[in-house]
Design an enzyme around this catalytic site. Structure first.
Site, PDB file in Angstrom:
ATOM      1  N   SER A  90     -19.055   1.481   5.280  1.00 56.62           N
ATOM      2  CA  SER A  90     -17.700   1.936   4.981  1.00 56.62           C
ATOM      3  C   SER A  90     -16.886   0.843   4.320  1.00 56.62           C
ATOM      4  O   SER A  90     -17.034  -0.335   4.649  1.00 56.62           O
ATOM      5  CB  SER A  90     -16.999   2.356   6.286  1.00 56.62           C
ATOM      6  OG  SER A  90     -15.611   2.541   6.071  1.00 56.62           O
ATOM      7  N   TYR A 114     -14.039   0.510  14.725  1.00 62.15           N
ATOM      8  CA  TYR A 114     -14.934   1.297  13.852  1.00 62.15           C
ATOM      9  C   TYR A 114     -15.472   0.409  12.727  1.00 62.15           C
ATOM     10  O   TYR A 114     -16.684   0.291  12.541  1.00 62.15           O
ATOM     11  CB  TYR A 114     -14.172   2.492  13.263  1.00 62.15           C
ATOM     12  CG  TYR A 114     -14.860   3.122  12.079  1.00 62.15           C
ATOM     13  CD1 TYR A 114     -14.349   2.959  10.797  1.00 62.15           C
ATOM     14  CD2 TYR A 114     -16.026   3.847  12.241  1.00 62.15           C
ATOM     15  CE1 TYR A 114     -14.983   3.524   9.708  1.00 62.15           C
ATOM     16  CE2 TYR A 114     -16.671   4.413  11.158  1.00 62.15           C
ATOM     17  CZ  TYR A 114     -16.144   4.246   9.892  1.00 62.15           C
ATOM     18  OH  TYR A 114     -16.773   4.797   8.807  1.00 62.15           O
ATOM     19  N   LYS A 118     -19.394  -1.176  11.847  1.00 56.22           N
ATOM     20  CA  LYS A 118     -20.067  -1.017  10.558  1.00 56.22           C
ATOM     21  C   LYS A 118     -20.510  -2.377  10.022  1.00 56.22           C
ATOM     22  O   LYS A 118     -21.615  -2.552   9.519  1.00 56.22           O
ATOM     23  CB  LYS A 118     -19.153  -0.313   9.545  1.00 56.22           C
ATOM     24  CG  LYS A 118     -18.914   1.158   9.817  1.00 56.22           C
ATOM     25  CD  LYS A 118     -20.216   1.958   9.757  1.00 56.22           C
ATOM     26  CE  LYS A 118     -20.010   3.440   9.910  1.00 56.22           C
ATOM     27  NZ  LYS A 118     -21.264   4.212   9.872  1.00 56.22           N
ATOM     28  N   PHE A 143     -15.955   4.849   0.215  1.00 60.12           N
ATOM     29  CA  PHE A 143     -14.498   4.809   0.174  1.00 60.12           C
ATOM     30  C   PHE A 143     -13.996   6.069   0.874  1.00 60.12           C
ATOM     31  O   PHE A 143     -14.327   6.230   2.079  1.00 60.12           O
ATOM     32  CB  PHE A 143     -14.039   4.535  -1.258  1.00 60.12           C
ATOM     33  CG  PHE A 143     -14.137   3.056  -1.543  1.00 60.12           C
ATOM     34  CD1 PHE A 143     -15.386   2.439  -1.713  1.00 60.12           C
ATOM     35  CD2 PHE A 143     -13.005   2.251  -1.552  1.00 60.12           C
ATOM     36  CE1 PHE A 143     -15.493   1.052  -1.904  1.00 60.12           C
ATOM     37  CE2 PHE A 143     -13.095   0.862  -1.749  1.00 60.12           C
ATOM     38  CZ  PHE A 143     -14.340   0.281  -1.919  1.00 60.12           C
ATOM     39  N   ASN A 144     -13.307   6.974   0.236  1.00 64.09           N
ATOM     40  CA  ASN A 144     -12.770   8.108   0.999  1.00 64.09           C
ATOM     41  C   ASN A 144     -13.436   9.419   0.605  1.00 64.09           C
ATOM     42  O   ASN A 144     -12.999  10.069  -0.345  1.00 64.09           O
ATOM     43  CB  ASN A 144     -11.254   8.199   0.810  1.00 64.09           C
ATOM     44  CG  ASN A 144     -10.522   7.091   1.535  1.00 64.09           C
ATOM     45  OD1 ASN A 144     -10.740   5.909   1.267  1.00 64.09           O
ATOM     46  ND2 ASN A 144      -9.685   7.459   2.493  1.00 64.09           N
TER      47      ASN A 144
HETATM   48  C1  WQD Z   1      -5.669   8.357   3.457  1.00 63.40           C
HETATM   49  C2  WQD Z   1      -4.201   8.153   3.096  1.00 63.40           C
HETATM   50  C3  WQD Z   1      -2.810   7.640   4.984  1.00 63.40           C
HETATM   51  C4  WQD Z   1      -3.370  11.538   6.969  1.00 63.40           C
HETATM   52  C5  WQD Z   1     -10.377   6.556   6.547  1.00 63.40           C
HETATM   53  C6  WQD Z   1     -11.136   6.023   7.764  1.00 63.40           C
HETATM   54  C7  WQD Z   1     -12.493   6.609   7.808  1.00 63.40           C
HETATM   55  C8  WQD Z   1     -13.177   6.375   6.492  1.00 63.40           C
HETATM   56  C9  WQD Z   1     -12.346   6.942   5.352  1.00 63.40           C
HETATM   57  C10 WQD Z   1     -15.567   6.311   6.313  1.00 63.40           C
HETATM   58  C11 WQD Z   1      -3.562   6.984   3.828  1.00 63.40           C
HETATM   59  C12 WQD Z   1      -2.418   8.993   4.383  1.00 63.40           C
HETATM   60  C13 WQD Z   1      -3.443  10.461   6.090  1.00 63.40           C
HETATM   61  C14 WQD Z   1      -2.130  12.227   7.136  1.00 63.40           C
HETATM   62  C15 WQD Z   1      -1.122  10.751   5.518  1.00 63.40           C
HETATM   63  N1  WQD Z   1     -14.430   7.022   6.450  1.00 63.40           N
HETATM   64  N2  WQD Z   1      -2.335  10.090   5.374  1.00 63.40           N
HETATM   65  N3  WQD Z   1      -1.045  11.799   6.397  1.00 63.40           N
HETATM   66  O1  WQD Z   1      -6.801   5.853   6.123  1.00 63.40           O
HETATM   67  O2  WQD Z   1      -8.258   5.497   4.117  1.00 63.40           O
HETATM   68  O3  WQD Z   1      -9.186   5.838   6.455  1.00 63.40           O
HETATM   69  O4  WQD Z   1     -11.129   6.290   5.363  1.00 63.40           O
HETATM   70  O5  WQD Z   1     -15.678   5.180   6.605  1.00 63.40           O
HETATM   71  O6  WQD Z   1     -12.409   8.006   8.042  1.00 63.40           O
HETATM   72  O7  WQD Z   1     -11.208   4.623   7.626  1.00 63.40           O
HETATM   73  O8  WQD Z   1      -8.182   7.754   5.129  1.00 63.40           O
HETATM   74  O9  WQD Z   1      -7.590  10.147   4.943  1.00 63.40           O
HETATM   75  O10 WQD Z   1      -6.947   8.876   7.062  1.00 63.40           O
HETATM   76  O11 WQD Z   1      -5.744   8.416   4.893  1.00 63.40           O
HETATM   77  O12 WQD Z   1      -0.124  10.377   4.869  1.00 63.40           O
HETATM   78  O13 WQD Z   1      -2.004  13.205   7.943  1.00 63.40           O
HETATM   79  O14 WQD Z   1      -3.464   9.318   3.485  1.00 63.40           O
HETATM   80  O15 WQD Z   1      -1.644   6.895   5.347  1.00 63.40           O
HETATM   81  O16 WQD Z   1      -2.644   6.363   2.935  1.00 63.40           O
HETATM   82  P1  WQD Z   1      -8.054   6.173   5.408  1.00 63.40           P
HETATM   83  P2  WQD Z   1      -7.136   8.877   5.574  1.00 63.40           P
END
Ligand code: WQD
Length: 305
Positions: A90, A114, A118, A143-144
């Site tokens: 990750s 978490y 990793k 990434f995401n």
């Molecule tokens: C993305 C953006 C939040 C929810 C995850 C985890 C993990 C990883 C993928 C694999 C951020 C914003 C989010 C909401 C919001 N997977 N947000 N309202 O934070 O990059 O982390 O990345 O490893 O699952 O590490 O992903 O989708 O939670 O957030 O405003 O209800 O959306 O602040 O800027 P993130 P995310």
């Protein structure tokens, strides 16, 4: 297990053959070894817990499943002669102080259990490949991941309230949730909201196939980012999703979420050069496919509304 049993017949339909499925605990050495004794060319290792918030309240559970589980898997792979592994890592290992775009040579500094698990597994794999050169190991730093298979038959179906942005958006659009909370609009980003590198789950899957092909010709240990190299803000994702779905996504801006970084996106040069892989699907396709899945499955794989 987070996946739903209903996935299996849908995979059979999509893939044209019944997947062989064994429900077992990755920490169960006898069970893992029993399956591996059938003989495999390689293992793609997805088995782990991945919720950042949950890892803060259950660090031992995360170290047990993610790290001890991987140690059991590696021991049984070695015993049964399987030494090719693709590991689901990750971008969380880069931490919050790295400056985007993140390349694989950046120092790692995870800030939650978490991400620490990793990184611990990555270090274990690197040491193993150094000690036993016959191993062929790829750690893929996701990434995401977002989106769904274009059929809309399989997709993201989190248990309970979604932690991640895209499934929360799709549940608002389909009427399961009232409004989205945007966690802060005072970051040092173009519109103040968090910027992330969203990658279509189909591109992610193709990245795994490219990693297996790479390992067929390269032994040792290697890390590759799987991202698009392009960041989108929360507000940009909302706009793209409303355009793709034709549905409004009402939201309220709230306080920042603890532990969130302002910006994160990938440097993709190494994956493009070494894996001959590049993400092809843009944010519109990600939103279109995420919505197609949710629209066709308002309650996921049969979860309660
Ligand atoms: C993305 C953006 C939040 C929810 C995850 C985890 C993990 C990883 C993928 C694999 C951020 C914003 C989010 C909401 C919001 N997977 N947000 N309202 O934070 O990059 O982390 O990345 O490893 O699952 O590490 O992903 O989708 O939670 O957030 O405003 O209800 O959306 O602040 O800027 P993130 P995310």
């Amino acid at each position: 297990m987070n996946a739903h049993p209903a996935v299996l017949p849908r995979l059979a339909q999509l893939g044209g053959k019944e997947p062989e499925f064994h429900q077992l605990d990755i920490r169960d050495r006898a069970a893992i070894g029993g399956v591996l004794e059938a003989g495999f060319d390689a293992v793609i290792h997805f088995a782990g817990r991945k919720a950042v918030g949950e890892s803060m309240s259950d660090p031992l559970g995360y170290w047990d499943t993610n790290v001890v589980g991987t140690m059991v898997l590696l021991a049984e792979m070695r015993r049964t002669g399987v030494r090719t592994l693709v590991f689901s890592s990750s971008a969380t290992v880069y931490g919050n102080d790295a400056v985007a775009p993140f390349d694989e040579s950046l120092p790692t500094a995870p800030i939650n259990p978490y991400g620490e698990t990793k990184l611990a597994v990555e270090r274990m794999l690197e040491a193993l490949a150094r000690a036993e050169p016959e191993w062929r190991i790829s750690s893929l730093r996701y990434f995401n991941p977002v989106g769904a298979h274009p059929s809309g038959d399989i997709g993201e179906d989190p248990n309970g309230i979604p932690d991640n942005l895209m499934p929360y958006i799709t549940q608002v659009a389909v009427g399961r949730r009232d409004r989205l909370r945007v966690f802060g609009d005072d970051y040092d980003t173009p519109d103040g909201t968090g910027v992330r590198d969203y990658i279509h789950v189909v591109d992610l899957a193709l990245g795994h196939m490219a990693a297996l092909e790479y390992l067929a010709h390269n032994s040792g240990y290697r890390v590759h980012n799987l991202g698009t190299g392009r960041g989108y803000s929360v507000l940009e994702v909302i706009t793209a999703f409303e355009k793709a779905s034709g549905r409004p996504v009402p939201y309220d801006v709230t306080a920042r979420r603890e532990g969130d970084a302002a910006q994160a996106w990938a440097d993709t040069q190494r994956a493009e050069a070494e894996l001959a892989w590049r993400a092809e699907r843009d944010i519109d396709a990600m939103c279109r496919d995420a919505w197609n899945w949710q629209r066709r499955n308002p309650n996921g794989f049969g979860n309660e509304p």
